[in-house]
Scaffold this motif. Structure first.
Motif, mmCIF file in Angstrom:
data_model
loop_
_atom_site.group_PDB
_atom_site.id
_atom_site.type_symbol
_atom_site.label_atom_id
_atom_site.label_comp_id
_atom_site.label_asym_id
_atom_site.label_seq_id
_atom_site.Cartn_x
_atom_site.Cartn_y
_atom_site.Cartn_z
ATOM 1 N N ARG A 1 0.836 -1.189 0.000
ATOM 2 C CA ARG A 1 0.000 0.000 0.000
ATOM 3 C C ARG A 1 0.877 1.248 0.000
ATOM 4 O O ARG A 1 1.883 1.323 0.679
ATOM 5 C CB ARG A 1 -0.893 0.006 1.245
ATOM 6 C CG ARG A 1 -1.905 1.144 1.217
ATOM 7 C CD ARG A 1 -2.115 1.812 2.557
ATOM 8 N NE ARG A 1 -0.949 2.359 3.192
ATOM 9 C CZ ARG A 1 -0.488 3.606 3.011
ATOM 10 N NH1 ARG A 1 -1.050 4.422 2.169
ATOM 11 N NH2 ARG A 1 0.566 4.015 3.666
ATOM 12 N N VAL A 2 0.489 2.235 -0.788
ATOM 13 C CA VAL A 2 1.195 3.521 -0.834
ATOM 14 C C VAL A 2 0.174 4.649 -0.802
ATOM 15 O O VAL A 2 -0.974 4.483 -1.200
ATOM 16 C CB VAL A 2 2.078 3.663 -2.102
ATOM 17 C CG1 VAL A 2 3.240 2.692 -2.072
ATOM 18 C CG2 VAL A 2 1.266 3.493 -3.369
ATOM 19 N N SER A 3 0.611 5.801 -0.333
ATOM 20 C CA SER A 3 -0.236 6.989 -0.385
ATOM 21 C C SER A 3 -0.244 7.515 -1.807
ATOM 22 O O SER A 3 0.771 7.472 -2.506
ATOM 23 C CB SER A 3 0.304 8.057 0.564
ATOM 24 O OG SER A 3 0.190 7.626 1.892
ATOM 25 N N GLY B 1 -7.026 4.836 -5.154
ATOM 26 C CA GLY B 1 -5.942 5.547 -4.505
ATOM 27 C C GLY B 1 -6.492 6.265 -3.294
ATOM 28 O O GLY B 1 -7.662 6.655 -3.261
ATOM 29 N N ALA B 2 -5.642 6.453 -2.290
ATOM 30 C CA ALA B 2 -6.058 7.140 -1.075
ATOM 31 C C ALA B 2 -4.892 7.936 -0.503
ATOM 32 O O ALA B 2 -3.733 7.539 -0.639
ATOM 33 C CB ALA B 2 -6.566 6.143 -0.036
ATOM 34 N N MET B 3 -5.232 9.042 0.129
ATOM 35 C CA MET B 3 -4.232 9.890 0.783
ATOM 36 C C MET B 3 -4.837 10.425 2.067
ATOM 37 O O MET B 3 -5.924 11.006 2.054
ATOM 38 C CB MET B 3 -3.841 11.044 -0.147
ATOM 39 C CG MET B 3 -2.779 11.948 0.387
ATOM 40 S SD MET B 3 -1.185 11.127 0.275
ATOM 41 C CE MET B 3 -0.152 12.354 1.029
ATOM 42 N N TRP B 4 -4.147 10.212 3.180
ATOM 43 C CA TRP B 4 -4.584 10.703 4.488
ATOM 44 C C TRP B 4 -3.914 12.051 4.700
ATOM 45 O O TRP B 4 -2.694 12.169 4.687
ATOM 46 C CB TRP B 4 -4.154 9.715 5.548
ATOM 47 C CG TRP B 4 -4.534 9.997 6.971
ATOM 48 C CD1 TRP B 4 -4.910 11.180 7.526
ATOM 49 C CD2 TRP B 4 -4.562 9.040 8.035
ATOM 50 N NE1 TRP B 4 -5.170 11.032 8.866
ATOM 51 C CE2 TRP B 4 -4.955 9.722 9.208
ATOM 52 C CE3 TRP B 4 -4.277 7.685 8.110
ATOM 53 C CZ2 TRP B 4 -5.073 9.087 10.430
ATOM 54 C CZ3 TRP B 4 -4.397 7.055 9.335
ATOM 55 C CH2 TRP B 4 -4.798 7.742 10.478
ATOM 56 N N ARG B 5 -4.716 13.097 4.885
ATOM 57 C CA ARG B 5 -4.186 14.443 5.102
ATOM 58 C C ARG B 5 -4.765 15.018 6.393
ATOM 59 O O ARG B 5 -5.892 14.725 6.762
ATOM 60 C CB ARG B 5 -4.545 15.365 3.932
ATOM 61 C CG ARG B 5 -3.924 14.937 2.608
ATOM 62 C CD ARG B 5 -4.302 15.911 1.501
ATOM 63 N NE ARG B 5 -3.847 15.498 0.203
ATOM 64 C CZ ARG B 5 -2.660 15.790 -0.315
ATOM 65 N NH1 ARG B 5 -1.797 16.507 0.369
ATOM 66 N NH2 ARG B 5 -2.336 15.382 -1.525
#
Length: 183
Positions: A10-12, A130-134
């Motif tokens: 898994r990657v951001s 895709g996912a990005m935690w901000r």
């Protein structure tokens, strides 16, 4: 997808585009979130789904917060702030809904909500999203919290940006020995 493969790779994904998650994918994502470790089975979390025109409303809320802090904010910073929620087709706001509990301190409840956020990201990746935690200032700003209906006892754990990855990078492999010792 094999669970270990998912965890190892898994990657951001900061660059996201349409299409966003389908209703079925979101249902799977929320089911995964609800499986987070939860001492006392108190479910110390809640989630806001933001998509479509709601992202523009969130951008206006972000701008209002930024202008509260700095009324002289440069026009290019205003535009950047306003466009932050447009970086993905769908956002999920993960909120720790901490309550008084005789055996589960607030920190454990916030960590549990963080685990729910991680499960959201893993479920998204498992489904090819895709996912990005901000986080950043807008996760802590009182104007934003008020505008989103976040109670004084609640904490925004993060904004999970979801969509199709423009480019999926390869996950770097780390040697676990650098982080593990025997006691």
């Amino acid at each position: 997808m094999d669970a270990l493969e998912l965890l190892h790779h898994r990657v951001s994904c900061p660059a996201l585009m349409e299409p966003g998650p389908t209703s079925e994918q979101l249902q799977n994502i929320y089911q995964a979130a609800l499986r987070a470790p939860d001492h006392g089975a108190i479910r110390p979390w809640r989630f806001l789904t933001i998509s479509g025109a709601s992202r523009e409303r969130l951008g206006e809320l972000f701008l209002k917060a930024a202008l509260t802090d700095n009324p002289e904010l440069a026009p290019e910073r205003q535009e950047k702030t306003r466009n932050m929620p447009l970086r993905a087709p769908t956002l999920i706001v993960v909120i720790a809904a901490v309550c008084d509990h005789p055996k589960v301190p607030p920190l454990e409840q916030e960590i549990s909500a963080g685990c729910a956020a991680q499960n959201i990201i893993l479920a998204a990746h498992a489904q090819g999203l895709g996912a990005m935690w901000r986080t950043g200032d807008m996760a802590y700003h009182p104007v934003v919290k008020l505008g989103l209906g976040v109670e004084a006892t609640e904490t925004i754990i993060g904004y999970i940006y979801l969509g199709s990855a423009k480019k999926l990078r390869t996950a770097p492999q780390h040697e676990h020995e650098a982080y593990v010792t025997e006691w």
